[in-house]
Design an enzyme around this catalytic site. Sequence first.
Site, PDB file in Angstrom:
ATOM      1  N   LYS A 153       9.260   1.371   2.047  1.00  0.00           N
ATOM      2  CA  LYS A 153       9.665   0.754   3.311  1.00  0.00           C
ATOM      3  C   LYS A 153      11.139   1.036   3.621  1.00  0.00           C
ATOM      4  CE  LYS A 153       8.991  -3.545   5.710  1.00  0.00           C
ATOM      5  NZ  LYS A 153       7.967  -4.533   5.963  1.00  0.00           N
ATOM      6  N   ARG A 198       7.922 -10.676   7.690  1.00  0.00           N
ATOM      7  CA  ARG A 198       6.578 -11.042   8.137  1.00  0.00           C
ATOM      8  C   ARG A 198       5.888 -11.855   7.049  1.00  0.00           C
ATOM      9  NH1 ARG A 198       2.890  -7.082   8.520  1.00  0.00           N
ATOM     10  NH2 ARG A 198       1.519  -8.415   9.717  1.00  0.00           N
ATOM     11  N   ARG A 216      -3.722  -2.497   3.097  1.00  0.00           N
ATOM     12  CA  ARG A 216      -3.497  -1.787   1.820  1.00  0.00           C
ATOM     13  C   ARG A 216      -4.357  -0.523   1.823  1.00  0.00           C
ATOM     14  NH1 ARG A 216      -0.357  -5.013   1.631  1.00  0.00           N
ATOM     15  NH2 ARG A 216       0.066  -6.776   0.301  1.00  0.00           N
TER      16      ARG A 216
END
Length: 326
Positions: free
Chosen positions: A186, A121, A321
């Site tokens: 992630k 992304r 964030r």
Amino acid sequence: MGVILMREVLQVLRDGQFHSGEALGAVLGVSRAAVWKRLEHLEAELGLEMHRVRGRGYKLASPLSLLEPEAIVAACRAQGWEAQILDSIDSTNAEVLRCLAAGAPAPFLVLAERQDNGRGRRGRQWVSPFAENLYYSLGLRLEGGVFSLDGLSLSVGLAVLRCLREQGVVETGLKWPNDLLVAGRKIAGVLLELSGDPAGECQVVIGIGVNVNMLPGSRVVIDQPWTSLRECIGHLVDRTALTQALGRWLEHYLSLHAQGGFAALREEWEACHLWQGKEVSLLAGPQRIDGVVLGVDSLGALRLDVAGQERQFSGGELSLRLRNDS
Ligand code: BTN
């Protein structure tokens, strides 16, 4: 080294055990003395780490799970999907878009053992080392109207989440819009790309990257905290079985999405959202908006409380964030 020969050698070496120069020489069709040169070539070409020990032979630093094309194609056929499994490609998303543009039937799945230019992304690169992870792209042709693209990437995120939890990573959660995280690191990501007219005839490619067998300390460098299935569950994962499981979960969630749109999955999505109620900053290029996460709406837009007022945000360029480690 030819592709078929390369597969044959890797089939032997993939167990991560020692194999003698004689045995490997027989597979490669070269003398014992010439084996190391060939393996060095493989090491450089595929980025694999190989060990050579006098008297014991050769081994991979870590065992490999190779994709089994026949089993994957058969499982896809049973779902009515065409599939192609490649050794190497720039990006599986790019390949699906090219194939659909050239008239390939859909749904059309492309998998690769590695990507040279994997796309993430917001223009980022998706690091895609050989035979470590899943690089999965499913192309769909939409005839307009009925199948809603709104919130589709969030529905896909849920499918990936269910698949990872089923593998034993029960703490996997979602971060809007479609990151999959384990303890803040992630483990998978989703990138949807479109071509054609979103209101009419168009093609969409659902790109999914899952960190499967990559381990910290390996040669890869990734500019954000990450983990992998193998790190979480403690053993090598069979990537063919994982591909098949992901296909089943995707089929399930795509069908729910086709029937009721993302609205039908909104509550389930929020229940898996790690940042519900958290104080966050939403970044859109240089712009930053501070707020508290209220949830998502029925189109998958993020709902934020910004200074006491509810506002909605959507768009592929946005990123979230956490503030103050809330
Ligand atoms: C993200 O940035 O979180 C999305 C990553 C998506 C990566 C996958 S890997 C398979 C497919 N092909 C690509 O080039 N990208 C997606």
